[in-house]
Design a protein around this motif. Structure first.
Motif, PDB file in Angstrom:
ATOM      1  N   PHE A  90       3.254  -5.292  -6.220  1.00 44.37           N
ATOM      2  CA  PHE A  90       4.704  -5.480  -6.118  1.00 44.37           C
ATOM      3  C   PHE A  90       5.224  -4.639  -4.961  1.00 44.37           C
ATOM      4  O   PHE A  90       4.515  -3.798  -4.427  1.00 44.37           O
ATOM      5  CB  PHE A  90       5.399  -5.078  -7.427  1.00 44.37           C
ATOM      6  N   GLN A  91       6.457  -4.881  -4.583  1.00 46.28           N
ATOM      7  CA  GLN A  91       7.113  -4.084  -3.546  1.00 46.28           C
ATOM      8  C   GLN A  91       7.960  -3.016  -4.236  1.00 46.28           C
ATOM      9  O   GLN A  91       8.960  -3.348  -4.874  1.00 46.28           O
ATOM     10  CB  GLN A  91       7.990  -4.973  -2.654  1.00 46.28           C
ATOM     11  N   PRO A  92       7.585  -1.754  -4.139  1.00 46.02           N
ATOM     12  CA  PRO A  92       8.367  -0.702  -4.804  1.00 46.02           C
ATOM     13  C   PRO A  92       9.783  -0.619  -4.240  1.00 46.02           C
ATOM     14  O   PRO A  92      10.001  -0.806  -3.046  1.00 46.02           O
ATOM     15  CB  PRO A  92       7.592   0.582  -4.490  1.00 46.02           C
ATOM     16  N   LYS A  93      10.724  -0.345  -5.110  1.00 44.36           N
ATOM     17  CA  LYS A  93      12.124  -0.230  -4.705  1.00 44.36           C
ATOM     18  C   LYS A  93      12.437   1.158  -4.152  1.00 44.36           C
ATOM     19  O   LYS A  93      13.417   1.343  -3.458  1.00 44.36           O
ATOM     20  CB  LYS A  93      13.046  -0.509  -5.890  1.00 44.36           C
ATOM     21  N   GLY A  94      11.634   2.157  -4.524  1.00 46.64           N
ATOM     22  CA  GLY A  94      11.818   3.500  -4.005  1.00 46.64           C
ATOM     23  C   GLY A  94      12.500   4.460  -4.953  1.00 46.64           C
ATOM     24  O   GLY A  94      12.542   5.653  -4.698  1.00 46.64           O
ATOM     25  N   TYR A  95      13.018   3.991  -6.078  1.00 49.22           N
ATOM     26  CA  TYR A  95      13.715   4.877  -6.997  1.00 49.22           C
ATOM     27  C   TYR A  95      12.863   5.285  -8.197  1.00 49.22           C
ATOM     28  O   TYR A  95      13.303   6.083  -9.014  1.00 49.22           O
ATOM     29  CB  TYR A  95      15.046   4.270  -7.469  1.00 49.22           C
ATOM     30  N   ARG A  96      11.654   4.754  -8.311  1.00 47.86           N
ATOM     31  CA  ARG A  96      10.738   5.135  -9.388  1.00 47.86           C
ATOM     32  C   ARG A  96       9.405   5.517  -8.772  1.00 47.86           C
ATOM     33  O   ARG A  96       8.983   4.925  -7.783  1.00 47.86           O
ATOM     34  CB  ARG A  96      10.542   3.983 -10.365  1.00 47.86           C
ATOM     35  N   PRO A  97       8.706   6.494  -9.368  1.00 48.34           N
ATOM     36  CA  PRO A  97       7.406   6.882  -8.812  1.00 48.34           C
ATOM     37  C   PRO A  97       6.374   5.778  -9.016  1.00 48.34           C
ATOM     38  O   PRO A  97       6.440   5.020  -9.989  1.00 48.34           O
ATOM     39  CB  PRO A  97       7.039   8.137  -9.605  1.00 48.34           C
ATOM     40  N   GLU A 145       0.865  -1.171   0.000  1.00 46.22           N
ATOM     41  CA  GLU A 145       0.000   0.000   0.000  1.00 46.22           C
ATOM     42  C   GLU A 145       0.903   1.222   0.000  1.00 46.22           C
ATOM     43  O   GLU A 145       1.759   1.382   0.874  1.00 46.22           O
ATOM     44  CB  GLU A 145      -0.927  -0.006   1.212  1.00 46.22           C
ATOM     45  N   VAL A 146       0.727   2.065  -1.017  1.00 44.38           N
ATOM     46  CA  VAL A 146       1.585   3.237  -1.204  1.00 44.38           C
ATOM     47  C   VAL A 146       0.727   4.454  -1.516  1.00 44.38           C
ATOM     48  O   VAL A 146      -0.461   4.331  -1.822  1.00 44.38           O
ATOM     49  CB  VAL A 146       2.593   3.011  -2.358  1.00 44.38           C
ATOM     50  N   ASN A 147       1.338   5.614  -1.461  1.00 45.41           N
ATOM     51  CA  ASN A 147       0.673   6.844  -1.875  1.00 45.41           C
ATOM     52  C   ASN A 147       1.090   7.159  -3.304  1.00 45.41           C
ATOM     53  O   ASN A 147       2.268   7.058  -3.652  1.00 45.41           O
ATOM     54  CB  ASN A 147       1.045   8.004  -0.947  1.00 45.41           C
ATOM     55  N   CYS A 148       0.119   7.546  -4.107  1.00 44.53           N
ATOM     56  CA  CYS A 148       0.367   7.888  -5.501  1.00 44.53           C
ATOM     57  C   CYS A 148       1.322   9.076  -5.576  1.00 44.53           C
ATOM     58  O   CYS A 148       1.160  10.061  -4.852  1.00 44.53           O
ATOM     59  CB  CYS A 148      -0.956   8.216  -6.190  1.00 44.53           C
ATOM     60  N   ALA A 149       2.313   9.005  -6.459  1.00 46.60           N
ATOM     61  CA  ALA A 149       3.292  10.073  -6.615  1.00 46.60           C
ATOM     62  C   ALA A 149       2.677  11.311  -7.258  1.00 46.60           C
ATOM     63  O   ALA A 149       3.201  12.411  -7.106  1.00 46.60           O
ATOM     64  CB  ALA A 149       4.468   9.588  -7.464  1.00 46.60           C
ATOM     65  N   GLU A 150       1.553  11.149  -7.943  1.00 50.50           N
ATOM     66  CA  GLU A 150       0.916  12.280  -8.631  1.00 50.50           C
ATOM     67  C   GLU A 150      -0.137  12.960  -7.759  1.00 50.50           C
ATOM     68  O   GLU A 150      -0.063  14.149  -7.517  1.00 50.50           O
ATOM     69  CB  GLU A 150       0.271  11.777  -9.933  1.00 50.50           C
ATOM     70  N   CYS A 151      -1.124  12.190  -7.277  1.00 53.14           N
ATOM     71  CA  CYS A 151      -2.253  12.790  -6.552  1.00 53.14           C
ATOM     72  C   CYS A 151      -2.209  12.550  -5.049  1.00 53.14           C
ATOM     73  O   CYS A 151      -2.975  13.155  -4.303  1.00 53.14           O
ATOM     74  CB  CYS A 151      -3.580  12.285  -7.115  1.00 53.14           C
ATOM     75  N   GLY A 152      -1.354  11.648  -4.584  1.00 54.47           N
ATOM     76  CA  GLY A 152      -1.230  11.386  -3.155  1.00 54.47           C
ATOM     77  C   GLY A 152      -2.239  10.407  -2.586  1.00 54.47           C
ATOM     78  O   GLY A 152      -2.219  10.126  -1.390  1.00 54.47           O
ATOM     79  N   ALA A 153      -3.115   9.859  -3.423  1.00 51.35           N
ATOM     80  CA  ALA A 153      -4.124   8.907  -2.958  1.00 51.35           C
ATOM     81  C   ALA A 153      -3.468   7.596  -2.530  1.00 51.35           C
ATOM     82  O   ALA A 153      -2.471   7.171  -3.110  1.00 51.35           O
ATOM     83  CB  ALA A 153      -5.147   8.636  -4.057  1.00 51.35           C
TER      84      ALA A 153
END
Length: 109
Positions: free
Chosen positions: A74-81, A60-68
Protein backbone atom coordinates in the motif's frame (compact mmCIF):
# COMPACT_ATOMS: atom_id res chain seq x y z
CA UNK A 1 16.01 -29.90 16.55
CA UNK A 2 16.97 -26.26 17.14
CA UNK A 3 16.70 -23.97 14.16
CA UNK A 4 19.36 -21.41 13.21
CA UNK A 5 19.17 -18.38 10.92
CA UNK A 6 20.10 -19.18 7.31
CA UNK A 7 21.23 -16.81 4.60
CA UNK A 8 19.40 -17.49 1.32
CA UNK A 9 19.56 -15.80 -2.08
CA UNK A 10 16.37 -14.43 -3.65
CA UNK A 11 15.64 -15.93 -7.06
CA UNK A 12 14.26 -12.60 -8.38
CA UNK A 13 16.49 -9.81 -7.06
CA UNK A 14 19.52 -12.03 -6.22
CA UNK A 15 19.99 -10.32 -2.86
CA UNK A 16 20.75 -12.27 0.30
CA UNK A 17 17.98 -12.51 2.88
CA UNK A 18 17.71 -14.22 6.26
CA UNK A 19 15.46 -17.23 6.73
CA UNK A 20 15.14 -16.79 10.49
CA UNK A 21 14.87 -19.53 13.09
CA UNK A 22 11.33 -18.31 13.87
CA UNK A 23 10.32 -18.56 10.22
CA UNK A 24 11.80 -22.05 10.04
CA UNK A 25 9.77 -23.10 13.09
CA UNK A 26 6.63 -21.69 11.42
CA UNK A 27 7.37 -23.58 8.19
CA UNK A 28 7.96 -26.78 10.17
CA UNK A 29 4.74 -26.36 12.17
CA UNK A 30 2.74 -25.88 8.95
CA UNK A 31 4.37 -28.92 7.31
CA UNK A 32 6.14 -26.83 4.67
CA UNK A 33 9.23 -28.61 3.36
CA UNK A 34 10.80 -26.16 0.89
CA UNK A 35 12.69 -23.07 1.94
CA UNK A 36 11.44 -19.72 0.59
CA UNK A 37 12.84 -18.80 -2.83
CA UNK A 38 12.09 -15.07 -2.65
CA UNK A 39 12.84 -12.34 -0.13
CA UNK A 40 9.93 -10.64 1.62
CA UNK A 41 9.95 -7.68 -0.79
CA UNK A 42 9.83 -9.88 -3.89
CA UNK A 43 7.09 -12.06 -2.31
CA UNK A 44 4.94 -8.95 -1.88
CA UNK A 45 5.56 -7.88 -5.48
CA UNK A 46 4.67 -11.37 -6.78
CA UNK A 47 1.49 -11.45 -4.68
CA UNK A 48 0.40 -8.06 -6.02
CA UNK A 49 1.11 -9.08 -9.63
CA UNK A 50 -0.63 -12.45 -9.16
CA UNK A 51 -3.74 -10.64 -7.91
CA UNK A 52 -3.76 -8.51 -11.08
CA UNK A 53 -2.93 -5.32 -9.21
CA UNK A 54 -0.44 -2.63 -10.21
CA UNK A 55 2.99 -3.11 -8.56
CA UNK A 56 3.21 0.69 -8.35
CA UNK A 57 0.67 0.47 -5.52
CA UNK A 58 3.43 -0.97 -3.33
CA UNK A 59 5.92 1.25 -1.57
CA UNK A 60 9.44 0.70 -0.28
CA UNK A 61 9.73 2.23 3.19
CA UNK A 62 11.95 2.08 6.24
CA UNK A 63 10.58 0.25 9.26
CA UNK A 64 9.58 2.65 12.06
CA UNK A 65 10.99 0.25 14.67
CA UNK A 66 14.28 -1.15 13.31
CA UNK A 67 14.90 1.05 10.26
CA UNK A 68 15.18 -1.86 7.82
CA UNK A 69 14.08 -1.27 4.25
CA UNK A 70 10.87 -3.15 3.47
CA UNK A 71 8.12 -3.21 0.83
CA UNK A 72 4.47 -2.85 1.77
CA UNK A 73 1.41 -3.52 -0.44
CA UNK A 74 0.00 0.00 0.00
CA UNK A 75 1.00 3.65 -0.18
CA UNK A 76 1.54 4.92 3.38
CA UNK A 77 -0.21 8.17 4.22
CA UNK A 78 2.55 9.25 6.61
CA UNK A 79 0.53 9.64 9.80
CA UNK A 80 0.92 6.04 11.06
CA UNK A 81 4.13 4.07 11.57
CA UNK A 82 4.95 1.31 9.08
CA UNK A 83 6.80 -1.80 10.27
CA UNK A 84 8.73 -4.59 8.57
CA UNK A 85 7.13 -8.03 8.87
CA UNK A 86 9.34 -9.09 11.81
CA UNK A 87 8.62 -5.96 13.86
CA UNK A 88 4.93 -6.11 12.93
CA UNK A 89 4.73 -9.70 14.24
CA UNK A 90 6.48 -8.71 17.49
CA UNK A 91 4.08 -5.78 17.98
CA UNK A 92 1.09 -8.05 17.28
CA UNK A 93 2.28 -10.65 19.80
CA UNK A 94 2.79 -7.93 22.42
CA UNK A 95 -0.75 -6.59 21.78
CA UNK A 96 -2.21 -10.11 22.01
CA UNK A 97 -0.43 -10.70 25.34
CA UNK A 98 -1.72 -7.38 26.71
CA UNK A 99 -5.27 -8.18 25.59
CA UNK A 100 -5.13 -11.63 27.18
CA UNK A 101 -3.80 -10.11 30.40
CA UNK A 102 -6.65 -7.59 30.53
CA UNK A 103 -9.23 -10.32 29.87
CA UNK A 104 -7.86 -12.43 32.72
CA UNK A 105 -7.98 -9.42 35.07
CA UNK A 106 -11.61 -8.81 34.15
CA UNK A 107 -12.47 -12.48 34.72
CA UNK A 108 -10.95 -12.34 38.21
CA UNK A 109 -13.07 -9.35 39.26
Amino acid sequence: MPFENKDLICRDCHKTFVFSAGEQEFFNAKGLINEPKRCANCRILMRVQRNGEDPKQTAEVNCAECGASTRVPFQPKGYRPVYCSACFRMKKVALDINAASKESQIAIM
